[in-house]
Scaffold this motif. Sequence first.
Motif, PDB file in Angstrom:
ATOM      1  N   SER A 410      -3.948  72.770  25.770  1.00 17.07           N
ATOM      2  CA  SER A 410      -3.515  72.007  26.440  1.00 17.07           C
ATOM      3  C   SER A 410      -2.133  71.542  26.322  1.00 17.07           C
ATOM      4  O   SER A 410      -1.240  70.954  26.989  1.00 17.07           O
ATOM      5  N   ASP A 411      -1.522  72.062  25.091  1.00 14.66           N
ATOM      6  CA  ASP A 411      -0.332  72.005  24.639  1.00 14.66           C
ATOM      7  C   ASP A 411       0.705  72.527  25.768  1.00 14.66           C
ATOM      8  O   ASP A 411       0.713  73.987  25.923  1.00 14.66           O
ATOM      9  N   PRO A 412       1.529  71.976  26.560  1.00 13.23           N
ATOM     10  CA  PRO A 412       2.294  72.908  27.446  1.00 13.23           C
ATOM     11  C   PRO A 412       3.415  73.854  26.778  1.00 13.23           C
ATOM     12  O   PRO A 412       4.025  74.647  27.438  1.00 13.23           O
ATOM     13  N   HIS A 413       3.653  73.544  25.381  1.00 12.54           N
ATOM     14  CA  HIS A 413       4.722  74.210  24.543  1.00 12.54           C
ATOM     15  C   HIS A 413       4.026  74.962  23.755  1.00 12.54           C
ATOM     16  O   HIS A 413       4.416  75.652  22.967  1.00 12.54           O
ATOM     17  N   LYS A 414       2.590  75.397  23.830  1.00 10.02           N
ATOM     18  CA  LYS A 414       1.783  76.250  23.044  1.00 10.02           C
ATOM     19  C   LYS A 414       2.481  77.844  23.132  1.00 10.02           C
ATOM     20  O   LYS A 414       2.700  78.174  24.039  1.00 10.02           O
ATOM     21  N   ILE A 415       2.671  78.194  21.906  1.00  8.31           N
ATOM     22  CA  ILE A 415       3.364  79.629  21.858  1.00  8.31           C
ATOM     23  C   ILE A 415       2.144  80.809  22.209  1.00  8.31           C
ATOM     24  O   ILE A 415       1.098  80.520  21.313  1.00  8.31           O
ATOM     25  N   ARG A 416       2.175  81.569  23.086  1.00  7.95           N
ATOM     26  CA  ARG A 416       1.301  82.392  23.343  1.00  7.95           C
ATOM     27  C   ARG A 416       1.529  83.988  23.056  1.00  7.95           C
ATOM     28  O   ARG A 416       0.830  84.671  22.873  1.00  7.95           O
ATOM     29  N   GLY A 417       2.773  84.327  23.200  1.00  2.99           N
ATOM     30  CA  GLY A 417       3.384  85.397  22.789  1.00  2.99           C
ATOM     31  C   GLY A 417       4.604  85.672  22.158  1.00  2.99           C
ATOM     32  O   GLY A 417       5.358  84.713  22.326  1.00  2.99           O
ATOM     33  N   MET A 418       4.742  86.675  21.060  1.00  2.00           N
ATOM     34  CA  MET A 418       5.937  86.672  20.287  1.00  2.00           C
ATOM     35  C   MET A 418       6.534  88.220  20.362  1.00  2.00           C
ATOM     36  O   MET A 418       5.520  89.127  20.443  1.00  2.00           O
ATOM     37  N   TYR A 419       7.664  88.119  20.102  1.00  2.00           N
ATOM     38  CA  TYR A 419       8.432  89.359  19.863  1.00  2.00           C
ATOM     39  C   TYR A 419       9.223  89.335  18.601  1.00  2.00           C
ATOM     40  O   TYR A 419      10.007  88.446  18.645  1.00  2.00           O
ATOM     41  N   ILE A 420       8.772  89.999  17.530  1.00  2.00           N
ATOM     42  CA  ILE A 420       9.430  90.007  16.316  1.00  2.00           C
ATOM     43  C   ILE A 420       9.918  91.308  15.830  1.00  2.00           C
ATOM     44  O   ILE A 420       9.456  92.449  15.851  1.00  2.00           O
ATOM     45  N   MET A 421      11.366  91.095  15.617  1.00  2.00           N
ATOM     46  CA  MET A 421      12.259  92.457  15.336  1.00  2.00           C
ATOM     47  C   MET A 421      12.578  92.352  14.129  1.00  2.00           C
ATOM     48  O   MET A 421      13.331  91.398  13.307  1.00  2.00           O
ATOM     49  N   GLY A 422      11.989  93.171  12.972  1.00  2.00           N
ATOM     50  CA  GLY A 422      12.457  93.399  11.513  1.00  2.00           C
ATOM     51  C   GLY A 422      12.271  92.297  10.766  1.00  2.00           C
ATOM     52  O   GLY A 422      12.855  92.364   9.516  1.00  2.00           O
ATOM     53  N   GLU A 423      11.653  91.363  11.087  1.00  2.00           N
ATOM     54  CA  GLU A 423      11.014  90.118  10.189  1.00  2.00           C
ATOM     55  C   GLU A 423       9.562  90.201   9.777  1.00  2.00           C
ATOM     56  O   GLU A 423       8.803  90.814  10.619  1.00  2.00           O
ATOM     57  N   ASN A 424       9.236  89.519   8.613  1.00  2.00           N
ATOM     58  CA  ASN A 424       7.721  89.769   8.381  1.00  2.00           C
ATOM     59  C   ASN A 424       7.318  88.420   7.834  1.00  2.00           C
ATOM     60  O   ASN A 424       7.092  88.027   6.623  1.00  2.00           O
ATOM     61  N   PRO A 425       7.112  87.379   8.712  1.00  2.00           N
ATOM     62  CA  PRO A 425       6.846  86.276   8.604  1.00  2.00           C
ATOM     63  C   PRO A 425       5.294  86.278   7.899  1.00  2.00           C
ATOM     64  O   PRO A 425       4.700  85.337   7.363  1.00  2.00           O
ATOM     65  N   ALA A 426       4.326  87.530   7.941  1.00  2.00           N
ATOM     66  CA  ALA A 426       3.320  87.184   7.180  1.00  2.00           C
ATOM     67  C   ALA A 426       3.616  87.398   5.870  1.00  2.00           C
ATOM     68  O   ALA A 426       2.171  87.499   5.132  1.00  2.00           O
ATOM     69  N   MET A 427       4.561  87.516   5.315  1.00  2.00           N
ATOM     70  CA  MET A 427       4.819  87.671   3.636  1.00  2.00           C
ATOM     71  C   MET A 427       5.784  86.564   3.619  1.00  2.00           C
ATOM     72  O   MET A 427       5.873  85.932   2.580  1.00  2.00           O
ATOM     73  N   SER A 428       6.787  86.199   4.537  1.00  2.00           N
ATOM     74  CA  SER A 428       7.937  85.294   4.198  1.00  2.00           C
ATOM     75  C   SER A 428       7.752  83.690   4.367  1.00  2.00           C
ATOM     76  O   SER A 428       8.458  82.877   3.950  1.00  2.00           O
ATOM     77  N   ASP A 429       6.895  83.544   5.351  1.00  2.00           N
ATOM     78  CA  ASP A 429       6.575  82.111   5.708  1.00  2.00           C
ATOM     79  C   ASP A 429       5.857  81.289   4.785  1.00  2.00           C
ATOM     80  O   ASP A 429       5.135  81.897   3.928  1.00  2.00           O
ATOM     81  N   PRO A 430       6.244  80.228   4.485  1.00  2.00           N
ATOM     82  CA  PRO A 430       5.367  79.168   3.819  1.00  2.00           C
ATOM     83  C   PRO A 430       3.801  79.399   4.090  1.00  2.00           C
ATOM     84  O   PRO A 430       3.547  79.323   5.201  1.00  2.00           O
ATOM     85  N   ASP A 431       2.971  78.843   3.184  1.00  2.00           N
ATOM     86  CA  ASP A 431       1.620  78.688   3.185  1.00  2.00           C
ATOM     87  C   ASP A 431       1.182  79.677   4.498  1.00  2.00           C
ATOM     88  O   ASP A 431       0.618  79.787   5.542  1.00  2.00           O
TER      89      ASP A 431
END
Length: 713
Positions: A410-431
Amino acid sequence: HIGAQAVDRKVDSVCPFCGVGCLLTYNVKDEVIVSVDGRDGPANHGRLCVKGRFGFDYAHHPQRLTKPLIRKPGVPKNPDALGDPTNWREMFREASWDEALDLAAGKLKFLRDTHGPKALAGFGSAKGSNEEAYLFQKLVRTGFGSNNVDHCTRLCHASSVAALLEGVGSGAVSNQVNDVEHAGLILVIGSNPTANHPVAATWMKNAARRGTKIVLADPRVTDIGKYAWRTLQFRADTDVALLNAMIHTVIDEGLVDADFVARRASNFEALKENVKGYSAEAMAPICGIPAETIREVAREFATSKGSMILWGMGISQHVHGTDNARCLIALVTVTGQIGKPGSGLHPLRGQNNVQGASDAGLIPMMYPNYQRVDNAKAHDWFEAFWNTRLDSQPGYTVVEIMHKALAPDSDPHKIRGMYIMGENPAMSDPDLNHARHALASLEHLVVQDIFMTETALLADVVLPASAWPEKTGTVTNTDRMVQMGRRALNPPGDARPDLWIIQEMARRMGLAWNYQGPECGVAEVYEEMRQAMHEAIEGITWERIEREQSVTYPCLSADDPGQPTVFVDDFPTQDGRVKLVPADLIPANERPDADYPFVLITGRQLEHWHTGSMTRRATVLDAIEPIATASMNGADLQRLGLQPGDTITVKSRRGEVVITVRRDDGTPTNAVFIPFAYYEAAANLLTNPALDPFGKIPEFKYCAVAVTPGGTP
Ligand code: SF4
């Protein structure tokens, strides 16, 4: 080493690792880089550290991605069991570029058209060139239709930049690293330069040998402490107490540069009033440094011929990171230690192009050159420049985007699609458990990279990109030097230059771009960026960088040599003065307690860089540091009955890792340091996503953990 006679060609470029920006030459034989030489660049004078000299063969690693990949139908994304990132062949099938790009961009377009522009977000990269960063943010702003674009600056110096823009009107350094040779005192705070900016550290050590006083202020005493005149091992999380006590001393002992403050600062009375409660005597028991030592260092800082502050993530990665940096700005201002050689403020940039990527607008609240997206004049200028309608609302930042990916439908700002170039948030993000679930929950994830990173394992489409030696482009180092990397190799297999991939994605999103010329039109992209950033780099043409190798901005005309020291006459604020902002003690978001009695400090190590995707695939670097290793004080090892080389389990409220431990008496007691480069013991499974309210940077440098002997990986 293969001598000059034996190689097929020598190609001049820039080191792809840290923000020091050492110039180097790739020696290529039979289409393989066989060795690297340091070049006489202004930041390195021929020097290279172990990463720059030996960390090159990742580009030839057999695990390079060489074909576009599409997730096989029915293969689930499992964020709880990413496992070995080399084990991906059962999840993806190979595809042609046309099929992969049509799917990658087509689904993003569908999500945008169905749910609106806010349904998409993009992460660019500080590892790429300025031109890639510029085009990526332009794609998100003009193609996706929002400002939901960010990169790893959010995880490193976002709070420093917030304080600097507020205080001195510019997010870049005031003085270059080499300027330490003119300083009487160098304050290194929250930084481990020997490991993270090794060649920069050599200039500091040289200065110390010539009599410059180094003050190391850090909860963790590292190698640079061997060269220090005074080492202030203050309690983690008490930066504001220590720095306010130094400012208090300067005021209390009549050491304020009254003329400088009167002419060039505002809000001094508020600062003075605020630090009244922060005497060295009152703060000594809080920060754990004797009052007389605080006073002695403050006196020396105020009276030396030039005092320069260099800082790193130890300052910025706190919920009070912006306040920490505000105190640094106040300290140099009240002492008049800014606007002249051998003084000033230098936030040491981590990645090779984090300065340039930020300058190019790869941040959600700023267009190129830090023009705010919600400033009507800047907004109108960029609408006219790009000939399109633009969103005037700042976008979401890195960690906010992860939250928005898990928002309800229901959140109008829900993120549904992403384009990630050269970053690795599955290792670099917290938690990481949260971040990985967020990435896995996306309806469509496109990842562009050179290896199957942990993030790519959660993608729907993976686009094989080019390593740094395989492309031509500019990067901007921590000193504001714009420098050129040149293509030494062709990408392997069907891998393609990132600039080409971004343009193909843009075309399929409906944008009519037309960059011409060699190397995917890189010079034309640069020239467009130069127009967008004319107030900083007007005088730095593509031809000039090709000719001169390195040009420092601000540089406003062809005959402007560039300004290594800025703020000499005024500050780029509205009234031309520094705005002093008082700061009070705010505790870390999560303090140790009976269940989690240790403090976790995360960071990098000399041989491995960031999430390890490149350096762990560099033969020499991997041979030196092959396994994940935590550092603990010998007293804690003894108390827990541990020997160096034993296994420990480190657990926080968010996750746990099993890791080998080594003895490091520079690490404070009741603390554990873990590098974040190792997927087998990912430090960020433990870290706290609490954010600094101004810079929106997570508190990587402090959270509560339990440490127990043993454990099964
Ligand atoms: Fe590369 Fe930084 Fe080392 Fe220089 S100091 S060689 S830029 S990693």
